[in-house]
Scaffold this active site. Structure first.
Site, mmCIF file in Angstrom:
data_model
loop_
_atom_site.group_PDB
_atom_site.id
_atom_site.type_symbol
_atom_site.label_atom_id
_atom_site.label_comp_id
_atom_site.label_asym_id
_atom_site.label_seq_id
_atom_site.Cartn_x
_atom_site.Cartn_y
_atom_site.Cartn_z
ATOM 1 N N ASP A 108 73.050 33.836 -28.416
ATOM 2 C CA ASP A 108 72.831 33.639 -26.981
ATOM 3 C C ASP A 108 74.171 33.799 -26.261
ATOM 4 O O ASP A 108 75.226 33.510 -26.842
ATOM 5 C CB ASP A 108 72.334 32.209 -26.692
ATOM 6 C CG ASP A 108 71.038 31.890 -27.419
ATOM 7 O OD1 ASP A 108 70.300 32.824 -27.752
ATOM 8 O OD2 ASP A 108 70.800 30.690 -27.656
HETATM 9 N N1 URA Z 1 69.984 29.723 -32.312
HETATM 10 C C1 URA Z 1 70.115 29.548 -30.981
HETATM 11 O O1 URA Z 1 69.465 28.717 -30.403
HETATM 12 N N2 URA Z 1 71.002 30.313 -30.337
HETATM 13 C C2 URA Z 1 71.777 31.241 -30.929
HETATM 14 O O2 URA Z 1 72.585 31.910 -30.286
HETATM 15 C C3 URA Z 1 71.629 31.400 -32.318
HETATM 16 C C4 URA Z 1 70.723 30.632 -32.988
#
Ligand code: URA
Length: 243
Positions: A108
């Protein structure tokens, strides 16, 4: 391959980073090196580094000169793509090599941490394909206290809107007052999976970082930093996906 063509095996191994030519000769003499599945004892053996599949102690040694493998520590606020049409900072802003690289999976924008970059399409595909179940480890900051049975609940699994999800491992990493850093390992990569999983059990994530992808550790790589993987790390990645 006849005696004139190709490159001597000990030279190929040394150039791949296994060690000095002398050390590589010792490995060959000890029967620890295979080429295309056959154990080689002859020091003079010549191979084509672009096509030979070489293993030392069962671990693949990448010898194709054009292959590149890197780890990058994606900073917060950076999108997990090699370019962004909306002009936001992307991984390309931190990559200082000329080769065209793929990022292996995504984080993310508001997650920092380890992303692998490579031009090895087959490896990248396997590392992200659910059927290979490669482990990823994250550090998440949540508000404590953490109940004793949380680890068991997460390892048993919970139901999310797109199906069940579970952690393979969960432990408290550090704690300062009510701010608790937990370490969580999963072998899947659905979108926002760590945030969704921890929210479901009552511990919404305040901050998230990926610290390990399969056998590769983020270690001391600073946000925005990039490093080439070494020959052992590349071999371990191959092994993780059965190559
Ligand atoms: N899980 C999440 O919630 N975000 C990420 O970026 C990677 C794994």
């Amino acid at each position: 391959m006849n005696d004139k063509e190709g490159v001597r095996l000990q030279k190929v191994l040394a150039e791949a980073g296994i060690g000095s030519r002398r050390h590589c000769e010792e490995l060959i003499g000890e029967g620890r090196v295979t080429v295309n599945g056959n154990t080689i004892f002859r020091f003079g053996e010549r191979v084509d580094p672009q096509t030979a599949v070489i293993h030392v102690d069962g671990q693949r040694v990448e010898t194709r000169s054009e292959m590149r493998y890197y780890a990058i520590n994606k900073p917060l606020g950076v999108v997990s793509t090699m370019s962004d049409e909306r002009g936001r900072k992307s991984l390309a802003d931190f990559v200082d090599v000329p080769e065209r690289l793929f990022h292996v999976g995504r984080l993310d924008t508001d997650t920092e941490g380890l992303i692998l970059l490579t031009n090895d399409g087959e490896l990248a595909h396997r590392l992200t394909h659910p059927s290979y179940g490669v482990f990823k480890t994250y550090l998440a900051e949540v508000h404590g206290p953490i109940p004793r049975d949380l680890s068991r609940r997460l390892r048993m699994g919970v139901e999310l809107e797109d199906g069940p999800a579970k952690a393979d491992d969960f432990k408290i990493f550090d704690q300062v007052g009510r701010r608790v850093l937990v370490e969580i390992t999963l072998h899947e990569g659905r979108k926002h999976i760590v945030r969704r999983l921890l929210k479901e059990v009552g511990f919404p994530v305040q901050q998230l970082a990926r610290i390990q992808f399969g056998p590769i550790k983020l270690a001391s790589l600073k946000p925005g930093g990039m490093r080439a993987l070494n020959v052992k790390e590349i071999g371990a990645l191959y092994k993780a996906v059965g190559l």
